[in-house]
Structures are given as structure tokens and as C-alpha cells.
Scaffold this motif. Structure first.
Motif, short mmCIF file in Angstrom:
data_model
loop_
_atom_site.label_atom_id
_atom_site.label_comp_id
_atom_site.label_asym_id
_atom_site.label_seq_id
_atom_site.Cartn_x
_atom_site.Cartn_y
_atom_site.Cartn_z
N ARG A 62 41.84 52.24 36.45
CA ARG A 62 42.46 52.60 37.43
C ARG A 62 42.48 54.13 36.99
O ARG A 62 43.16 54.66 36.28
CB ARG A 62 43.86 52.43 36.36
CG ARG A 62 43.62 51.18 36.27
CD ARG A 62 45.48 50.35 35.49
NE ARG A 62 45.28 48.86 35.78
CZ ARG A 62 45.76 47.81 35.48
NH1 ARG A 62 47.31 48.26 34.86
NH2 ARG A 62 46.44 46.42 35.40
N ARG A 118 38.86 52.90 43.99
CA ARG A 118 40.19 52.87 44.07
C ARG A 118 40.11 55.23 43.93
O ARG A 118 41.04 55.83 43.41
CB ARG A 118 40.49 52.78 42.37
CG ARG A 118 41.01 51.45 42.91
CD ARG A 118 41.71 50.67 41.63
NE ARG A 118 41.96 49.84 41.59
CZ ARG A 118 42.09 48.73 40.20
NH1 ARG A 118 42.34 49.45 39.41
NH2 ARG A 118 42.69 47.44 40.84
N GLY A 147 37.76 38.59 39.75
CA GLY A 147 38.59 39.53 38.77
C GLY A 147 39.36 40.03 39.64
O GLY A 147 40.17 40.42 39.54
N HIS A 150 42.97 39.07 43.14
CA HIS A 150 44.69 39.13 43.26
C HIS A 150 45.65 40.41 43.39
O HIS A 150 46.57 39.95 43.16
CB HIS A 150 45.62 38.40 41.60
CG HIS A 150 45.05 39.16 40.42
ND1 HIS A 150 43.47 39.50 40.22
CD2 HIS A 150 45.78 40.03 39.93
CE1 HIS A 150 43.18 40.97 39.22
NE2 HIS A 150 44.59 41.13 38.79
O1 LIG Z 1 39.93 43.39 35.42
C1 LIG Z 1 41.27 42.75 35.72
O2 LIG Z 1 41.35 42.43 35.69
C2 LIG Z 1 40.15 43.38 37.88
O3 LIG Z 1 39.36 44.23 37.82
C3 LIG Z 1 41.18 44.42 38.25
O4 LIG Z 1 41.85 45.21 37.63
P1 LIG Z 1 43.24 45.85 37.79
O5 LIG Z 1 43.95 45.45 36.89
O6 LIG Z 1 43.14 47.42 37.66
O7 LIG Z 1 43.54 45.60 39.62
#
Ligand SMILES: O=C(O)[C@H](O)COP(=O)(O)O
Ligand SMILES: Nc1ncnc2c1ncn2[C@@H]1O[C@H](COP(=O)(O)OP(=O)(O)OP(=O)(O)O)[C@@H](O)[C@H]1O
Length: 395
Positions: A62, A118, A147, A150
Motif C-alpha cells: 500500500r 498503485r 487475491g 475483491h
Molecule cells: O494481499 C491481499 O490481500 C491482496 O493483494 C489485496 O491487497 P490490499 O488489501 O492492499 O488491497
């Protein structure tokens, strides 16, 4: 799955924009767990072998405007190249002239990895301008990032509006395995929720109360539930804003006849450190100034017994600060209990629980280890994942 997959389209000579989830843990510039990269190899190799020009895109962590350097994709490109046994080109931009030039140079079977998506502000906002810019790079969109499915972001969902959009093998496999287990779950069904993200996971707990027979909480988020029961928790992790909700869920569980298990004893430390003084206390005896760092032995026995009686167990989030050896016992014991539950379907929901199971060499004893943490939880709640919804329907 009622969605098109890469098997339904011809990729020969086509530029394929393939979203993968290469959000992997790093130590400095080394990838410390390449599970997610390896999990995407079947799709990437298929694209290479079938003559596609492969443009890979992923987020990593992030990143903030101030800190980008530690989130660059270079270590990932290096590891991917080692795993593929061939060069992987990497751009320093996500979109723009450097990327256009790199794409123009691709021959059939070449692989290019874009910089962390990002880094573009429009990614998380699902900005149509960025989605269109991604689409302009390619002829086809493949989503293999289970992953991140969502997340309704420009590279996980928006781009699908402008290109033929299909699922990759990993996305297909995860949906098939998790879907089969969760749509008509076997009972007794136990969900174990741990880790630290109280805010992210509290909603999941509410939805799970309608599905499970037993709900187990552990790890950092359990202290909010312990406090909600009227106990003191010292300096343990607490989400004050969620206390009322936690109380409500404990009540709801009673009404719905769900066996809601919270720690009855806990390992405590006098500071957040591996070398801190530590002790084990019953949950009503937490001293002021100490913090809960792991579940205690009585809790381990209680949880192991519930797991043993289950036919389906889904686990997301560690039971303590398992990265620190003195506080890893509870997480290891729960992993062992799952490994011993040979009559049960056992599903590990990504992230740190998957890392823990690997660390304790129990991965091959689990029915399925998902590459998705949040994504597998949302699927378990019965939600439609935006990254899946955006794909073209199968005919
Ligand atoms: O590791 C995770 O759960 C996914 O890659 C999504 O990452 P995020 O929660 O930063 O969106
Ligand atoms: N008692 C605790 N106090 C503080 N942190 C804790 C405690 N127990 C566990 N943790 C921390 O929780 C972190 C994992 O939490 P998180 O919610 O991210 O789980 P996860 O399995 O990675 O889930 P996801 O894949 O959904 O992100 C670990 O780094 C661990 O050290």
C-alpha cells in the motif's frame, strides 16, 4: 464458473494485459515468499507457449505518495525471471510513453512487467481514464489476480469494460475450489478469524454468523471481543470504535446458536518485542501495561477440540504475533490441529495464515491454501467479487 477463461480465446500474436497478484512480502529487495508468483505461472506459461505478448500488471503493498521506493516491482521482476527461466522486461512507469515503447518491442512469447499499478492515483479509484489507458496497451484482458478480486480497481475491474475479458487459471481454480466448499458447506463448519485487521474483518464476522456452527477468534482482533465481554486487556490491540459491534456480535451469536469462541487465556508481554518479559494468564487476569501476544494453552486446547469436531474449517489470520518465535505457539498449534483434522476439508485463506502454515511445514496437509486473504473471506461471506463480475460471461 460462468465466466470465460483463457482457454476460450485465441491469444496467438495478441497483446495480453494480464492482472496478477504479485503483492508478496519483501525483505529489502528480496522476495521472501514467492507463493503468489508461482501460483500465476500456469497462466503466464500458457500465454508464453501460445505466442502471446504478455503484459503483466500488479500492485505491491500500500504505497503512499511519500514512500514509493520500497514498493517498486523490480525484486518481483527478478524473481519472476528466475522462475520462468527467461528475461522479464520491467518498466519504471505504469502507463505512458516508456510503457508504450516497451510494449511495441514485445515479440510473441515475451514478458513485460509494469511498475506498481498503485503508483497511479486512478488505480484504487477505478478511474476510467486509467482503465482505458491499460486497455489501450492490449487486445485482451486476463484477470488472474484472485487475491485482489475483491477490489474494484482500474486494473482489476475497470479495464474489463474496454477489452474482451477472461479469467486466468489461478482465478478459475480458486473460484472452483472455494466455491465448491463454501456454497454448500459441510457441517459442522468452523471459521477461525485472527490477525490484526479488526476493521477489515469485523464485517466478515457478522456475515459468518449466518453460515458457521462455530466461530473462533484469535490474534490481535480477539482483544476487542475480550474487552467487549468486560475484561481488562492492558495495552493489547483494541479497536475502540468497534466495541459496541463486538458486543452485538456476541449477542447475535447466542441468538443464532453459534458457538462463538474467544480466548480464555493469553500469552502476555510487557512490550512489543521478542525479548520482552512474558507470562501466561487467564483472560480475567490481564495486568495493566502488558499486551496480549498469543493465545494461551487452555485456549489452544479449546480451539483444537472444536477443530477436531468439524467437517469444514476455514482459517484466516494468525493467533498471535507468530513472526516472533516466542509468540508463535498458538498459531502453530492451530495449524497442527487443522493438519490433524484429516476428516475435514481445511482451507487456509491467504496472507499470514498461509505463510504460517508454510513456516510450520504443514502446507501439504491442508486441503487448499488460497492465494487470497480478503478475497477468500469475501467469497466466504457470499459476496460477488468485482474482479470476477467484470469478466465476460461464458456462452
Ligand atoms: O494481499 C491481499 O490481500 C491482496 O493483494 C489485496 O491487497 P490490499 O488489501 O492492499 O488491497
Ligand atoms: N495479539 C496480537 N497483537 C498484535 N498483532 C498481532 C497479534 N496477533 C497477530 N498479530 C499480527 O497480525 C498480523 C496479520 O494480520 P492480518 O489481519 O494482516 O492477517 P492475514 O492473515 O495477513 O490476513 P489478510 O491476508 O486478509 O491480510 C501479523 O503480522 C501478526 O503479527
Amino acid at each position: 464458473m460462468a465466466k470465460k477463461t483463457i482457454k476460450d480465446i485465441d491469444v496467438k500474436g495478441k497483446k495480453v494485459f494480464c492482472r496478477v497478484d504479485f503483492n508478496v512480502p519483501l525483505s529489502g529487495t528480496t522476495v521472501t515468499d514467492d507463493t503468489r508468483i508461482r501460483a500465476a505461472l500456469p497462466t503466464i506459461n500458457y500465454l508464453i507457449e501460445n505466442g502471446a505478448k504478455v503484459i503483466l500488471a500488479s500492485h505491491l503493498g500500500r504505497p503512499t505518495a511519500e514512500d514509493r521506493d520500497s514498493f517498486k516491482m523490480d525484486p518481483v521482476a527478478k524473481r519472476l525471471s528466475e522462475l520462468l527461466g527467461k528475461p522479464v522486461a520491467k518498466t519504471d512507469e505504469v502507463v505512458g510513453s516508456e510503457v508504450d515503447a516497451a510494449v511495441a518491442k514485445l515479440n510473441a512469447g515475451d514478458v513485460l512487467l509494469l511498475e506498481n499499478v498503485r503508483f497511479e492515483k486512478g488505480e484504487k479509484k477505478n478511474d476510467p481514464a486509467l482503465a482505458k489507458a491499460f486497455a489501450a496497451l492490449a487486445d485482451v484482458y486476463v484477470n488472474d489476480a484472485f487475491g485482489s478480486a475483491h477490489r474494484a480497481h482500474a486494473s482489476t475491474a475497470g479495464v474489463a469494460d474496454y477489452l474482451p475479458a477472461v479469467a486466468g487459471f489461478l482465478l478459475e481454480k480458486e473460484l472452483k475450489i472455494l466455491g465448491a466448499s463454501l456454497e454448500n458447506p459441510k457441517h459442522p463448519f468452523t471459521a477461525i478469524i485472527g490477525g490484526a485487521k479488526v476493521t477489515d474483518k469485523i464485517g466478515v464476522i457478522e456475515n459468518l454468523l449466518d453460515k458457521v456452527d462455530t466461530l473462533i477468534v484469535g490474534g490481535g482482533l480477539s482483544y476487542t471481543f475480550i474487552k467487549a465481554q468486560g475484561y481488562e486487556i492492558g495495552k493489547s490491540l483494541l479497536d475502540k470504535d468497534k466495541l459496541d459491534l463486538a458486543k452485538k456480535f456476541l449477542e447475535l451469536a447466542k441468538e443464532k446458536g453459534v458457538n462463538f469462541l474467544t480466548p480464555i487465556d493469553t500469552v502476555i508481554a510487557d512490550e512489543f518485542s521478542e525479548t520482552a518479559n512474558k507470562d501466561v494468564v487467564d483472560i480475567d487476569k490481564m495486568p495493566e501495561g502488558w499486551l496480549g501476544v498469543d493465545i494461551g494453552p487452555k485456549t489452544v486446547a479449546l480451539y483444537a477440540d472444536a477443530i477436531k469436531k468439524s467437517k469444514l474449517v476455514v482459517w484466516n489470520g494468525p493467533m498471535g504475533i507468530f513472526e516472533m518465535e516466542p509468540y508463535a505457539k498458538g498459531t502453530e498449534a492451530v495449524a497442527k490441529a487443522l493438519a490433524d483434522a484429516t476428516d475435514a476439508t481445511t482451507i487456509i485463506g491467504g496472507g499470514d495464515s498461509a505463510a504460517a502454515v508454510e513456516k510450520f511445514h504443514l502446507a501439504d496437509k491442508m486441503t487448499h491454501i488460497s492465494t487470497g486473504g480478503g478475497a477468500s473471506l469475501e467469497l466466504m461471506e457470499g459476496k460477488v467479487l468485482p474482479g470476477v463480475a467484470a469478466l465476460d460471461d461464458a456462452e
